[in-house]
Scaffold this motif. Sequence first.
Motif, short mmCIF file in Angstrom:
data_model
loop_
_atom_site.label_atom_id
_atom_site.label_comp_id
_atom_site.label_asym_id
_atom_site.label_seq_id
_atom_site.Cartn_x
_atom_site.Cartn_y
_atom_site.Cartn_z
N HIS A 275 31.50 42.41 36.50
CA HIS A 275 31.89 42.03 35.13
C HIS A 275 31.75 40.53 34.88
N ARG A 276 32.12 39.72 35.88
CA ARG A 276 32.15 38.28 35.65
C ARG A 276 30.80 37.61 35.96
N THR A 277 30.05 38.22 36.91
CA THR A 277 28.70 37.69 37.22
C THR A 277 27.71 38.86 37.31
N PRO B 219 37.63 50.96 47.23
CA PRO B 219 38.55 50.68 46.12
C PRO B 219 39.68 49.78 46.62
N MET B 220 39.93 48.69 45.91
CA MET B 220 40.96 47.74 46.34
C MET B 220 42.30 48.07 45.68
N LYS B 221 43.35 47.82 46.45
CA LYS B 221 44.71 48.12 45.95
C LYS B 221 45.24 47.00 45.04
N SER B 222 44.35 46.24 44.44
CA SER B 222 44.75 44.97 43.83
C SER B 222 45.37 45.07 42.44
N SER B 223 45.91 46.22 42.07
CA SER B 223 46.37 46.35 40.68
C SER B 223 47.77 46.91 40.60
N MET C 117 32.43 41.41 47.55
CA MET C 117 33.74 41.64 46.93
C MET C 117 33.71 41.15 45.49
N GLY C 118 34.47 41.82 44.65
CA GLY C 118 34.47 41.48 43.24
C GLY C 118 35.18 40.18 42.94
N SER C 119 36.11 39.81 43.84
CA SER C 119 36.88 38.58 43.65
C SER C 119 37.30 38.06 45.01
N ASP C 120 37.50 36.75 45.11
CA ASP C 120 37.99 36.22 46.38
C ASP C 120 39.38 36.75 46.70
N SER C 121 40.09 37.28 45.69
CA SER C 121 41.41 37.85 45.96
C SER C 121 41.31 39.15 46.78
N ASP C 122 40.10 39.71 46.91
CA ASP C 122 39.90 40.91 47.73
C ASP C 122 39.75 40.56 49.22
N LEU C 123 39.45 39.31 49.51
CA LEU C 123 39.09 38.92 50.88
C LEU C 123 40.11 39.33 51.95
N CYS D 142 30.68 47.48 48.93
CA CYS D 142 31.23 46.81 47.74
C CYS D 142 32.72 47.07 47.65
N ALA D 143 33.49 46.00 47.62
CA ALA D 143 34.94 46.11 47.48
C ALA D 143 35.34 45.58 46.12
N ALA D 144 36.03 46.40 45.35
CA ALA D 144 36.48 45.94 44.03
C ALA D 144 37.74 46.69 43.61
N GLY D 145 38.52 46.02 42.78
CA GLY D 145 39.75 46.62 42.29
C GLY D 145 39.72 46.82 40.80
N LYS D 146 40.83 47.38 40.30
CA LYS D 146 41.03 47.64 38.86
C LYS D 146 39.91 48.54 38.30
N ALA D 147 39.26 48.14 37.20
CA ALA D 147 38.15 48.94 36.66
C ALA D 147 36.93 48.62 37.53
#
Length: 165
Positions: A39-41, A86-90, A8-14, A62-67
């Motif tokens: 992007h961050r790592t 694709p994550m609904k995180s945006s 996941m791109g961020s722990d907020s995706d968990l 791979c789970a990631a949101g936004k760009a």
Amino acid sequence: MKKVAIIMGSDSDLPALGGAMDALKALQIPYAVRVISAHRTPEAAAEFAKGAKDAGFGVIICAAGKAAHLAGAMAANTILPVVGIPMKSSTLDGLDALLSTVQMPSGMPVATVAIDGATNAALLAAQILALSDEALSKRFADYRAAQTAKVIEKDRRISEEYSNL
Ligand code: RP5
């Protein structure tokens, strides 16, 4: 047997990824769960993708949101199949992530599931692994049969309770 990686791109995706873990558990598929960002790592993302096959993984989710570039960035560095969630995180409710994940250029595929479609990502990974694993193939067929039986039972119950014939 081959393992599945859930990145996941961020722990907020968990919170949106429980369905993937549940499905893999039900099918007795070993999995690793990591937070790695395109992007961050970015170095960690490339390093993971490059080593994933030798580390015994068969599919990378791979789970990631936004760009959302995580799935594409992973795919660029491995020959393993990559499934993108694709994550609904945006503020765009995941449409941004859907397009970023699904619109890969020819030659570099990412199998993209629905926005927040974690369960289907895991099931697709299972189907890929089952192509070369007879025991898993049987478990997957049983999983499908159980799902069918559940829907038939719901139909029976709801039809009995609500029909007015
Ligand atoms: C993406 O940005 C992540 O996958 C996540 O969906 C989104 C927001 O991340 P955070 O700002 O919550 O860490 O890279």
